[in-house]
Design a protein around this motif. Structure first.
Motif, PDB file in Angstrom:
ATOM      1  N   LEU A   1       0.842  -1.189   0.000  1.00 15.39           N
ATOM      2  CA  LEU A   1       0.000   0.000   0.000  1.00 15.39           C
ATOM      3  C   LEU A   1       0.882   1.245   0.000  1.00 15.39           C
ATOM      4  CD1 LEU A   1      -2.812  -0.981   2.550  1.00 15.39           C
ATOM      5  CD2 LEU A   1      -2.811  -1.186   0.059  1.00 15.39           C
ATOM      6  N   HIS A   2       0.371   2.332  -0.599  1.00 19.23           N
ATOM      7  CA  HIS A   2       1.135   3.563  -0.722  1.00 19.23           C
ATOM      8  C   HIS A   2       0.231   4.760  -0.429  1.00 19.23           C
ATOM      9  CE1 HIS A   2       4.345   1.181  -2.549  1.00 19.23           C
ATOM     10  NE2 HIS A   2       3.417   0.634  -3.316  1.00 19.23           N
ATOM     11  N   LEU A   3       0.857   5.844   0.013  1.00 17.42           N
ATOM     12  CA  LEU A   3       0.095   7.049   0.350  1.00 17.42           C
ATOM     13  C   LEU A   3      -0.628   7.630  -0.855  1.00 17.42           C
ATOM     14  CD1 LEU A   3       2.514   8.902   2.817  1.00 17.42           C
ATOM     15  CD2 LEU A   3       0.352   7.761   3.365  1.00 17.42           C
ATOM     16  N   ARG A   4      -0.100   7.424  -2.052  1.00 21.59           N
ATOM     17  CA  ARG A   4      -0.766   7.967  -3.238  1.00 21.59           C
ATOM     18  C   ARG A   4      -2.120   7.308  -3.493  1.00 21.59           C
ATOM     19  NH1 ARG A   4       3.499   4.819  -5.350  1.00 21.59           N
ATOM     20  NH2 ARG A   4       2.798   2.950  -6.471  1.00 21.59           N
ATOM     21  N   GLN A   5      -2.376   6.178  -2.832  1.00 17.18           N
ATOM     22  CA  GLN A   5      -3.657   5.499  -3.012  1.00 17.18           C
ATOM     23  C   GLN A   5      -4.740   6.051  -2.098  1.00 17.18           C
ATOM     24  OE1 GLN A   5      -2.066   1.627  -2.076  1.00 17.18           O
ATOM     25  NE2 GLN A   5      -2.025   0.991  -4.223  1.00 17.18           N
ATOM     26  N   THR A   6      -4.370   6.811  -1.081  1.00 16.61           N
ATOM     27  CA  THR A   6      -5.365   7.270  -0.115  1.00 16.61           C
ATOM     28  C   THR A   6      -6.341   8.276  -0.725  1.00 16.61           C
ATOM     29  OG1 THR A   6      -3.831   8.973   0.682  1.00 16.61           O
ATOM     30  CG2 THR A   6      -3.797   6.842   1.811  1.00 16.61           C
ATOM     31  N   ALA A   7      -5.858   9.142  -1.610  1.00 15.52           N
ATOM     32  CA  ALA A   7      -6.756  10.127  -2.234  1.00 15.52           C
ATOM     33  C   ALA A   7      -7.811   9.459  -3.120  1.00 15.52           C
ATOM     34  CB  ALA A   7      -5.947  11.158  -3.016  1.00 15.52           C
ATOM     35  N   PRO A   8      -7.451   8.521  -4.014  1.00 10.92           N
ATOM     36  CA  PRO A   8      -8.501   7.839  -4.785  1.00 10.92           C
ATOM     37  C   PRO A   8      -9.484   7.066  -3.927  1.00 10.92           C
ATOM     38  CG  PRO A   8      -6.368   7.552  -5.838  1.00 10.92           C
ATOM     39  CD  PRO A   8      -6.111   8.180  -4.503  1.00 10.92           C
ATOM     40  N   TRP A   9      -9.036   6.574  -2.773  1.00 10.24           N
ATOM     41  CA  TRP A   9      -9.951   5.839  -1.891  1.00 10.24           C
ATOM     42  C   TRP A   9     -11.090   6.727  -1.398  1.00 10.24           C
ATOM     43  CZ3 TRP A   9      -5.784   3.077   1.592  1.00 10.24           C
ATOM     44  CH2 TRP A   9      -5.260   1.983   0.882  1.00 10.24           C
ATOM     45  N   LEU A  10     -10.882   8.036  -1.342  1.00  6.36           N
ATOM     46  CA  LEU A  10     -11.906   8.945  -0.833  1.00  6.36           C
ATOM     47  C   LEU A  10     -12.967   9.285  -1.879  1.00  6.36           C
ATOM     48  CD1 LEU A  10      -9.713  11.440   1.230  1.00  6.36           C
ATOM     49  CD2 LEU A  10     -10.944   9.419   2.042  1.00  6.36           C
TER      50      LEU A  10
END
Length: 249
Positions: free
Chosen positions: A160-169
């Motif tokens: 998992l990577h921090l760049r994935q947190t924005a699309p998760w929202l």
């Protein structure tokens, strides 16, 4: 005539530095023996069955469209699809699903569970039916805990990577738009016009509801960041002696 072969071959000079390995066009998955994981596949199938049972109870004991409008129902439906696909891949020794997809499913069902237990549960409120209580325990307690255990104990960390947190929202944001639009389309005074009390525009006003949504969004982003951090700090279950698959090789 040919020259005589010398008895002693002189020593060749040593190569400077270690020899460089040429890059191989063959992926590692092509040379590693695929391993079936029947126990992991069975565990994920059981979790999916529990989620399906809870969703089915909610659909049969109340208005189906109203039930499908709840975030907990939708997140458990997504979790079911992801777990069934992941179970099939584990059973057939295929590569696992992308970590971003499984992480999103875990995030949504975990957020739904936290909202239920921290914001919606009222011990002083009137008790619901036995079927509704059973479905709530399945969807908001059993499946989130089991999905977290599956992620912690049966998946490889560090994907998992921090760049994935924005699309998760994006999905929670779309759900907020759906909830507000649904409330506007229903006639005022309709029962359960707004499915969650903190999103009730009639009771709190649009400004307060958007403020509540912003706070929930920040909390969800913090939870997703925590999930990524935990993914990079948790031990690898295949290196700690806990494994539900035979060793490779």
């Amino acid at each position: 005539m040919t020259a005589p072969i010398p008895r002693d071959i002189p020593d060749l000079p040593a190569l400077p530095g270690p020899p460089a390995l040429l890059p191989s066009p063959v992926p590692a998955a092509a040379v590693v023996t695929p391993v079936r994981r029947p126990l992991a596949a069975g565990f994920r199938a059981v979790i999916a069955l529990a989620a399906v049972t809870g969703v089915t109870i909610e659909l049969l004991t109340g208005p189906p469209l109203r039930a499908l409008g709840h975030f907990a129902i939708q997140s458990n439906v997504l979790l079911t699809v992801v777990l069934l696909a992941s179970s099939r891949r584990a059973w057939t020794a295929r590569r696992p699903l992308p970590a971003g997809l499984t992480g999103a499913a875990l995030l949504y069902v975990g957020a739904a569970a936290l909202v239920h237990h921290l914001l919606l549960t009222d011990p002083a409120g009137p008790p619901g039916s036995a079927w509704h209580t059973a479905a709530t325990h399945l969807l908001c307690t059993a499946t989130p805990i089991a999905a977290a255990l599956d992620w912690l104990l049966l998946t490889t960390p560090g994907h998992l990577h921090l760049r994935q947190t924005a699309p998760w929202l994006l999905y929670p944001l779309a759900y907020l738009a759906f909830t507000l639009a649904r409330g506007e389309l229903l006639i005022p005074g309709t029962q359960d016009r707004y499915l969650y009390p903190f999103l009730d525009v009639d009771q709190h006003g649009l400004k307060a509801v958007l403020g509540n949504a912003l706070l929930l969004g920040l909390a969800l982003h913090a939870l997703s960041t925590l999930l990524v951090a935990l993914d990079h700090t948790r031990p690898d279950p295949h290196l700690t002696g806990f494994r539900l698959q035979p060793p490779v090789g």
